[in-house]
Scaffold this active site. Sequence first.
Site, PDB file in Angstrom:
ATOM      1  N   GLN A 180      10.727  35.537  47.474  1.00  0.00           N
ATOM      2  CA  GLN A 180       9.385  35.291  46.965  1.00  0.00           C
ATOM      3  C   GLN A 180       8.585  36.579  46.828  1.00  0.00           C
ATOM      4  O   GLN A 180       7.859  36.769  45.862  1.00  0.00           O
ATOM      5  CB  GLN A 180       8.662  34.323  47.912  1.00  0.00           C
ATOM      6  CG  GLN A 180       7.216  34.032  47.558  1.00  0.00           C
ATOM      7  CD  GLN A 180       7.065  32.999  46.466  1.00  0.00           C
ATOM      8  OE1 GLN A 180       8.017  32.345  46.099  1.00  0.00           O
ATOM      9  NE2 GLN A 180       5.861  32.848  45.950  1.00  0.00           N
ATOM     10  N   ASP A 195       9.031  28.116  38.348  1.00  0.00           N
ATOM     11  CA  ASP A 195       9.499  29.472  38.641  1.00  0.00           C
ATOM     12  C   ASP A 195      10.997  29.646  38.423  1.00  0.00           C
ATOM     13  O   ASP A 195      11.589  30.602  38.936  1.00  0.00           O
ATOM     14  CB  ASP A 195       9.158  29.841  40.094  1.00  0.00           C
ATOM     15  CG  ASP A 195       7.764  30.438  40.228  1.00  0.00           C
ATOM     16  OD1 ASP A 195       7.148  30.747  39.192  1.00  0.00           O
ATOM     17  OD2 ASP A 195       7.288  30.585  41.371  1.00  0.00           O
ATOM     18  N   HIS A 197       8.665  35.683  32.838  1.00  0.00           N
ATOM     19  CA  HIS A 197       9.594  34.761  33.490  1.00  0.00           C
ATOM     20  C   HIS A 197       9.399  33.323  33.015  1.00  0.00           C
ATOM     21  O   HIS A 197      10.320  32.506  33.107  1.00  0.00           O
ATOM     22  CB  HIS A 197       9.463  34.855  35.016  1.00  0.00           C
ATOM     23  CG  HIS A 197       8.224  34.230  35.569  1.00  0.00           C
ATOM     24  ND1 HIS A 197       7.048  34.930  35.750  1.00  0.00           N
ATOM     25  CD2 HIS A 197       7.972  32.966  35.987  1.00  0.00           C
ATOM     26  CE1 HIS A 197       6.135  34.123  36.255  1.00  0.00           C
ATOM     27  NE2 HIS A 197       6.659  32.933  36.410  1.00  0.00           N
ATOM     28  N   ASP A 226      -0.017  26.096  42.300  1.00  0.00           N
ATOM     29  CA  ASP A 226       0.924  27.203  42.460  1.00  0.00           C
ATOM     30  C   ASP A 226       0.373  28.227  43.445  1.00  0.00           C
ATOM     31  O   ASP A 226       1.045  28.638  44.395  1.00  0.00           O
ATOM     32  CB  ASP A 226       1.186  27.845  41.096  1.00  0.00           C
ATOM     33  CG  ASP A 226       2.120  29.052  41.187  1.00  0.00           C
ATOM     34  OD1 ASP A 226       2.923  29.115  42.135  1.00  0.00           O
ATOM     35  OD2 ASP A 226       2.035  29.932  40.308  1.00  0.00           O
ATOM     36  N   TYR A 229       1.635  29.333  47.411  1.00  0.00           N
ATOM     37  CA  TYR A 229       2.098  30.658  47.831  1.00  0.00           C
ATOM     38  C   TYR A 229       1.076  31.396  48.679  1.00  0.00           C
ATOM     39  O   TYR A 229       1.458  32.233  49.503  1.00  0.00           O
ATOM     40  CB  TYR A 229       2.623  31.486  46.648  1.00  0.00           C
ATOM     41  CG  TYR A 229       1.642  32.167  45.740  1.00  0.00           C
ATOM     42  CD1 TYR A 229       0.914  33.284  46.155  1.00  0.00           C
ATOM     43  CD2 TYR A 229       1.512  31.770  44.417  1.00  0.00           C
ATOM     44  CE1 TYR A 229       0.061  33.950  45.290  1.00  0.00           C
ATOM     45  CE2 TYR A 229       0.667  32.428  43.540  1.00  0.00           C
ATOM     46  CZ  TYR A 229      -0.055  33.521  43.985  1.00  0.00           C
ATOM     47  OH  TYR A 229      -0.903  34.176  43.119  1.00  0.00           O
ATOM     48  N   ASN A 254     -15.104  26.898  50.772  1.00  0.00           N
ATOM     49  CA  ASN A 254     -13.653  26.794  50.931  1.00  0.00           C
ATOM     50  C   ASN A 254     -12.932  27.494  49.782  1.00  0.00           C
ATOM     51  O   ASN A 254     -11.925  28.192  49.990  1.00  0.00           O
ATOM     52  CB  ASN A 254     -13.230  25.322  51.002  1.00  0.00           C
ATOM     53  CG  ASN A 254     -11.778  25.157  51.405  1.00  0.00           C
ATOM     54  OD1 ASN A 254     -11.250  25.880  52.240  1.00  0.00           O
ATOM     55  ND2 ASN A 254     -11.106  24.190  50.786  1.00  0.00           N
ATOM     56  N   HIS A 292       0.952  46.860  49.379  1.00  0.00           N
ATOM     57  CA  HIS A 292       1.214  47.766  50.498  1.00  0.00           C
ATOM     58  C   HIS A 292       1.951  49.000  49.965  1.00  0.00           C
ATOM     59  O   HIS A 292       2.937  48.876  49.236  1.00  0.00           O
ATOM     60  CB  HIS A 292       2.070  47.051  51.551  1.00  0.00           C
ATOM     61  CG  HIS A 292       2.155  47.790  52.851  1.00  0.00           C
ATOM     62  ND1 HIS A 292       2.904  48.930  53.008  1.00  0.00           N
ATOM     63  CD2 HIS A 292       1.575  47.553  54.057  1.00  0.00           C
ATOM     64  CE1 HIS A 292       2.802  49.367  54.246  1.00  0.00           C
ATOM     65  NE2 HIS A 292       2.007  48.543  54.909  1.00  0.00           N
TER      66      HIS A 292
END
Length: 335
Positions: free
Chosen positions: A37, A101, A130, A204, A208, A251, A269
């Site tokens: 993922q 996906d 994709h 989606d 994730y 929220n 990162h």
Amino acid sequence: MEAKIINDPIWGPIELHPLCIRIIDTPQFQRLRYIKQLGGISLVYPGACHCRFEHSIGTSYLARSLGLELQKNLAMLDEPNKPDITDKEILCLEVAGLCHDLGHGPFSHLFDQLFIPKFKKPGDQKAWEHEDATLNMLNSIFKNITWNDYLEDEDIEFIKNLIKKPDEKEQKNPSLNEKTDEKEQKKHFLYEIIANGLNKIDVDKWDYFSRDCHMLGLHHNFQCKRSIKLARVVKHGKEWHISYPKSEYYNLFDMFYTRYTLYRQAYHHPVAKAVEMMITDAFVKANKCLLFPPNKQRYQTCYLKHLSKNTYDFFGRKLEVEICWDCIKNLARVF
């Protein structure tokens, strides 16, 4: 075939429709077990080893949950000319969430965002996405499984449109497109459940965000099940859209802040990006040798002939799905 129940670490027991079971049992869907993922991020966050397989099942579950909630609320709505949601449309949402996906390449977005652009030709106006491969795989799946006991031809086209909107892909079947275009005009809100191009609030991302935070060990406050309970279909001008009450604003703010946190601490990162660039370089160098499916004769005349038989067998069997880190180290020795 009966429905099956699986236990998901994020959403708990999930009941899967028999048609979804047939799709899951295909090679096209099973390959998602081997596509990470988060690409190379697992080399920075050791727990982030989850795959597209479980994310797809989670998205299917949330799509069905949101569809059922909207169906119930629309039935109670006292409004003339209101839209409705049929049980077959709920199934289409479930299948679209499951298959959205399918077309991801090795290491997920690394493949389409870093590797593919390196081979883009000057005359190419549209970049490979994709979603395009997803639609091709979906066509292949429906050619090889029995589906007409639950769906019709126009339902298959509707599922494709839920994954990639009609105005974003070529129209190939005018007779079916007329029906799906009519559905899009009357039930525009259905296209906001899987991939919401209007405000990016869709199932989606809900899956994730929750799944990535869980596997990365990051805290988040967003509660998507609350959003599902409070979602309503509201008329805005001439169109019906999914909307939320003011009490849900904070929220939803937490949802977008969770997205910001994931990008800042994980997706972008610096070490993870450096790793993904090195993996991309290995892909580029191996591009002329690694074929899908593998071609044994070409392997023997290329760089891979210098590898041991065990490594060669590993390449031939596993690289059709995804190049793992051990393979990258072997490639480094060759080049």
